[in-house]
Design a protein around this motif. Structure first.
Motif, PDB file in Angstrom:
ATOM      1  N   GLN A  52      13.086 -98.478 -70.146  1.00  0.00           N
ATOM      2  CA  GLN A  52      12.321 -98.910 -71.483  1.00  0.00           C
ATOM      3  C   GLN A  52      14.358-100.669 -71.895  1.00  0.00           C
ATOM      4  OE1 GLN A  52       9.412 -99.389 -72.949  1.00  0.00           O
ATOM      5  NE2 GLN A  52       8.681 -97.801 -71.808  1.00  0.00           N
ATOM      6  N   LYS A  53      15.165 -99.709 -71.891  1.00  0.00           N
ATOM      7  CA  LYS A  53      16.127-100.795 -72.581  1.00  0.00           C
ATOM      8  C   LYS A  53      16.516-101.990 -71.403  1.00  0.00           C
ATOM      9  CE  LYS A  53      20.228-100.657 -74.545  1.00  0.00           C
ATOM     10  NZ  LYS A  53      20.884 -99.998 -76.075  1.00  0.00           N
ATOM     11  N   SER A  54      15.956-101.905 -70.498  1.00  0.00           N
ATOM     12  CA  SER A  54      17.117-102.639 -69.449  1.00  0.00           C
ATOM     13  C   SER A  54      16.397-103.057 -68.789  1.00  0.00           C
ATOM     14  CB  SER A  54      17.955-101.667 -68.175  1.00  0.00           C
ATOM     15  OG  SER A  54      17.110-100.679 -67.424  1.00  0.00           O
ATOM     16  N   LEU A  55      15.491-102.387 -67.508  1.00  0.00           N
ATOM     17  CA  LEU A  55      14.472-103.001 -66.553  1.00  0.00           C
ATOM     18  C   LEU A  55      13.410-103.641 -66.932  1.00  0.00           C
ATOM     19  CD1 LEU A  55      14.925-100.467 -63.196  1.00  0.00           C
ATOM     20  CD2 LEU A  55      16.013-103.818 -63.781  1.00  0.00           C
ATOM     21  N   LYS A  56      12.627-103.196 -68.005  1.00  0.00           N
ATOM     22  CA  LYS A  56      11.468-103.568 -67.731  1.00  0.00           C
ATOM     23  C   LYS A  56      11.173-104.750 -68.213  1.00  0.00           C
ATOM     24  CE  LYS A  56       7.611-101.564 -71.498  1.00  0.00           C
ATOM     25  NZ  LYS A  56       6.926-101.515 -72.493  1.00  0.00           N
ATOM     26  N   ARG A  57      12.261-105.069 -69.336  1.00  0.00           N
ATOM     27  CA  ARG A  57      11.675-107.200 -69.417  1.00  0.00           C
ATOM     28  C   ARG A  57      11.422-107.768 -68.055  1.00  0.00           C
ATOM     29  NH1 ARG A  57      15.740-110.787 -71.033  1.00  0.00           N
ATOM     30  NH2 ARG A  57      17.743-110.259 -70.614  1.00  0.00           N
ATOM     31  N   LYS A  96       6.574-101.062 -63.276  1.00  0.00           N
ATOM     32  CA  LYS A  96       5.878-100.786 -64.647  1.00  0.00           C
ATOM     33  C   LYS A  96       5.602 -99.695 -64.463  1.00  0.00           C
ATOM     34  CE  LYS A  96       6.395-104.967 -68.011  1.00  0.00           C
ATOM     35  NZ  LYS A  96       6.077-105.781 -69.289  1.00  0.00           N
ATOM     36  N   GLN A  97       4.901 -99.788 -63.825  1.00  0.00           N
ATOM     37  CA  GLN A  97       3.529 -98.453 -63.349  1.00  0.00           C
ATOM     38  C   GLN A  97       4.153 -97.684 -62.610  1.00  0.00           C
ATOM     39  OE1 GLN A  97       0.943 -97.476 -65.073  1.00  0.00           O
ATOM     40  NE2 GLN A  97       1.574 -99.557 -66.286  1.00  0.00           N
ATOM     41  N   ALA A  98       4.853 -97.819 -61.899  1.00  0.00           N
ATOM     42  CA  ALA A  98       5.572 -97.207 -60.853  1.00  0.00           C
ATOM     43  C   ALA A  98       7.080 -96.460 -61.570  1.00  0.00           C
ATOM     44  CB  ALA A  98       6.432 -98.188 -59.997  1.00  0.00           C
ATOM     45  N   PHE A  99       7.301 -96.852 -62.249  1.00  0.00           N
ATOM     46  CA  PHE A  99       8.764 -96.526 -62.577  1.00  0.00           C
ATOM     47  C   PHE A  99       7.967 -95.590 -63.854  1.00  0.00           C
ATOM     48  CE2 PHE A  99      12.282 -99.073 -61.841  1.00  0.00           C
ATOM     49  CZ  PHE A  99      12.988 -98.000 -61.701  1.00  0.00           C
ATOM     50  N   LYS A 100       6.879 -95.009 -63.954  1.00  0.00           N
ATOM     51  CA  LYS A 100       6.158 -94.569 -65.745  1.00  0.00           C
ATOM     52  C   LYS A 100       6.108 -93.318 -64.416  1.00  0.00           C
ATOM     53  CE  LYS A 100       3.274 -96.876 -68.873  1.00  0.00           C
ATOM     54  NZ  LYS A 100       1.778 -97.449 -69.158  1.00  0.00           N
ATOM     55  N   MET A 101       5.833 -93.365 -63.417  1.00  0.00           N
ATOM     56  CA  MET A 101       5.888 -92.091 -62.758  1.00  0.00           C
ATOM     57  C   MET A 101       7.032 -92.081 -61.703  1.00  0.00           C
ATOM     58  SD  MET A 101       3.290 -93.594 -59.361  1.00  0.00           S
ATOM     59  CE  MET A 101       3.026 -91.629 -58.317  1.00  0.00           C
ATOM     60  N   LEU A 102       7.946 -92.223 -62.202  1.00  0.00           N
ATOM     61  CA  LEU A 102       9.887 -92.132 -61.532  1.00  0.00           C
ATOM     62  C   LEU A 102      10.094 -91.095 -62.575  1.00  0.00           C
ATOM     63  CD1 LEU A 102      11.485 -94.666 -60.230  1.00  0.00           C
ATOM     64  CD2 LEU A 102      10.561 -92.486 -59.041  1.00  0.00           C
ATOM     65  N   SER A 103      10.010 -91.058 -63.671  1.00  0.00           N
ATOM     66  CA  SER A 103      10.131 -90.462 -65.215  1.00  0.00           C
ATOM     67  C   SER A 103      10.142 -89.345 -64.761  1.00  0.00           C
ATOM     68  CB  SER A 103       9.968 -91.232 -66.638  1.00  0.00           C
ATOM     69  OG  SER A 103       8.518 -91.433 -66.622  1.00  0.00           O
ATOM     70  N   HIS A 104       8.791 -88.867 -64.476  1.00  0.00           N
ATOM     71  CA  HIS A 104       8.327 -87.750 -63.882  1.00  0.00           C
ATOM     72  C   HIS A 104       8.694 -87.144 -63.430  1.00  0.00           C
ATOM     73  CE1 HIS A 104       6.290 -87.804 -67.779  1.00  0.00           C
ATOM     74  NE2 HIS A 104       5.640 -89.386 -67.830  1.00  0.00           N
ATOM     75  N   ALA A 105       9.201 -87.778 -61.953  1.00  0.00           N
ATOM     76  CA  ALA A 105       9.934 -87.371 -60.842  1.00  0.00           C
ATOM     77  C   ALA A 105      11.201 -86.418 -61.271  1.00  0.00           C
ATOM     78  CB  ALA A 105       9.126 -87.906 -59.849  1.00  0.00           C
ATOM     79  N   VAL A 106      12.162 -87.161 -62.245  1.00  0.00           N
ATOM     80  CA  VAL A 106      13.098 -86.689 -61.897  1.00  0.00           C
ATOM     81  C   VAL A 106      13.615 -84.901 -62.432  1.00  0.00           C
ATOM     82  CG1 VAL A 106      13.529 -86.887 -64.984  1.00  0.00           C
ATOM     83  CG2 VAL A 106      15.903 -87.680 -62.965  1.00  0.00           C
ATOM     84  N   PRO A 107      14.948 -85.033 -61.320  1.00  0.00           N
ATOM     85  CA  PRO A 107      15.170 -83.192 -61.414  1.00  0.00           C
ATOM     86  C   PRO A 107      15.542 -83.280 -63.156  1.00  0.00           C
ATOM     87  CG  PRO A 107      16.279 -84.417 -59.274  1.00  0.00           C
ATOM     88  CD  PRO A 107      15.215 -86.013 -59.499  1.00  0.00           C
ATOM     89  N   TYR A 108      15.665 -81.588 -63.615  1.00  0.00           N
ATOM     90  CA  TYR A 108      16.613 -81.472 -63.948  1.00  0.00           C
ATOM     91  C   TYR A 108      17.920 -81.383 -64.362  1.00  0.00           C
ATOM     92  CZ  TYR A 108      13.014 -79.017 -66.478  1.00  0.00           C
ATOM     93  OH  TYR A 108      10.906 -78.335 -67.025  1.00  0.00           O
ATOM     94  N   ARG A 109      18.358 -81.928 -64.956  1.00  0.00           N
ATOM     95  CA  ARG A 109      19.728 -81.942 -64.948  1.00  0.00           C
ATOM     96  C   ARG A 109      20.895 -81.274 -64.865  1.00  0.00           C
ATOM     97  NH1 ARG A 109      21.032 -82.187 -70.777  1.00  0.00           N
ATOM     98  NH2 ARG A 109      21.940 -79.863 -70.638  1.00  0.00           N
ATOM     99  N   HIS A 110      19.956 -80.113 -64.498  1.00  0.00           N
ATOM    100  CA  HIS A 110      21.805 -78.887 -63.917  1.00  0.00           C
ATOM    101  C   HIS A 110      21.583 -79.370 -62.589  1.00  0.00           C
ATOM    102  CE1 HIS A 110      23.818 -75.505 -62.748  1.00  0.00           C
ATOM    103  NE2 HIS A 110      22.813 -74.890 -62.058  1.00  0.00           N
TER     104      HIS A 110
END
Length: 222
Positions: A147-152, A159-173
C-alpha cells in the motif's frame, strides 16, 4: 545503529544479511557507489526467493532491472562510479529521456521501496510484540508495504496479484531460518542483522528517490 560488522556474534552466527556483498554502500558525499549498490540489489532479489514460489515474479522483476542497470555500468565503470553519474550519462545519451538503464532503475527503485517497507515492518512487529507467536503471520506486513510503495504505480491486474501474494507469504520464522542460512534458534540475531542492514538500505533508497524527483523522472511520494 551499529553496522552489522560492528555487532559481535558467536562463531557460526553468520546470516544472509551479514554477508558484505549484500550490504548497501555508505554514501560518499551524498552519492551512491554503483557497484556495491548493484551487488546489494542482487542480494535483495535473491532474498525474495526466501518468500516462496509465489514471489517469483517480484524476484525476477528486481533481478531483471538490476541487469539493465549493470549492463550500463559495465559499459563504462570509470565514468559511472556513482549511481547519479550513471543516471546523468544515460539521460544525456537519450536527449533527457529514459534509456533502458534509467527506466530499469526507476522500477528497481520502486521494488526496493517495497522490500524496504516489508523488512522494516517485519522487524517492527517482532520488536513491538513480545509474544512473537502472535506476529508470525506476515500477510498484513506485505499488504501494508505494498500500500505504501508499489500500489500507486500498478494497474488493476497487478493490484489483484499482490492481494494474492500477501496471503502466500511464509511465516516469519520460516523466513528467518532461511536468513540464518538454515540454522535454528537464531531469530533474534537475524532480526538484529536485518535491522542493521536497513540503515544504509534506507539511505540509498531515499537518495535515489530524491534524485529521480529532482531530474523530473518520477513524482514525489504523496
Amino acid at each position: 545503529m551499529a553496522a552489522v560488522a560492528d555487532v559481535p556474534d558467536s562463531p557460526g552466527h553468520e546470516t544472509y544479511f551479514a554477508k558484505p556483498e549484500h550490504i548497501f554502500p555508505h554514501l560518499e558525499e551524498g552519492k551512491i557507489p554503483t557497484e556495491q549498490f548493484l551487488n546489494a540489489c542482487q542480494g535483495i532479489a535473491s532474498f525474495v526467493e526466501f518468500l516462496g514460489k509465489a514471489f517469483i515474479l517480484v524476484k525476477n522483476d528486481i533481478q531483471g532491472n538490476v541487469v539493465k542497470v549493470r549492463n550500463r555500468y559495465e559499459s563504462n565503470k570509470e565514468g559511472q562510479v556513482y549511481l547519479q553519474d550513471l543516471i546523468d550519462m544515460d539521460l544525456a545519451e537519450h536527449g533527457g529521456r529514459f534509456g533502458i538503464a534509467t527506466e530499469g532503475l526507476l522500477w528497481l527503485k520502486r521494488g526496493l521501496q517495497f522490500m524496504l517497507e516489508m523488512l522494516t515492518r517485519m522487524v517492527t512487529e517482532y520488536r513491538t510484540n513480545p509474544n512473537h507467536s502472535k506476529t508470525e503471520n506476515l500477510s498484513s506486513v506485505v499488504d501494508q508495504a505494498y500500500q505504501k510503495s508499489l500500489k500507486r504505480h500498478h494497474g488493476f491486474v497487478a493490484k489483484q496479484a499482490f492481494k494474492m501474494l500477501s496471503h502466500a507469504v511464509p511465516y516469519r520464522h520460516t523466513i528467518l531460518k532461511a536468513v540464518a542460512l538454515g540454522q535454528d534458534d537464531l531469530d533474534e540475531i537475524c532480526i538484529r542483522h536485518i535491522e542493521s542492514h536497513l540503515d544504509n538500505f534506507r539511505k540509498n533508497v531515499d537518495v535515489l528517490v530524491q534524485y529521480y524527483v529532482e531530474k523530473k523522472l518520477d513524482t514525489p511520494e504523496p
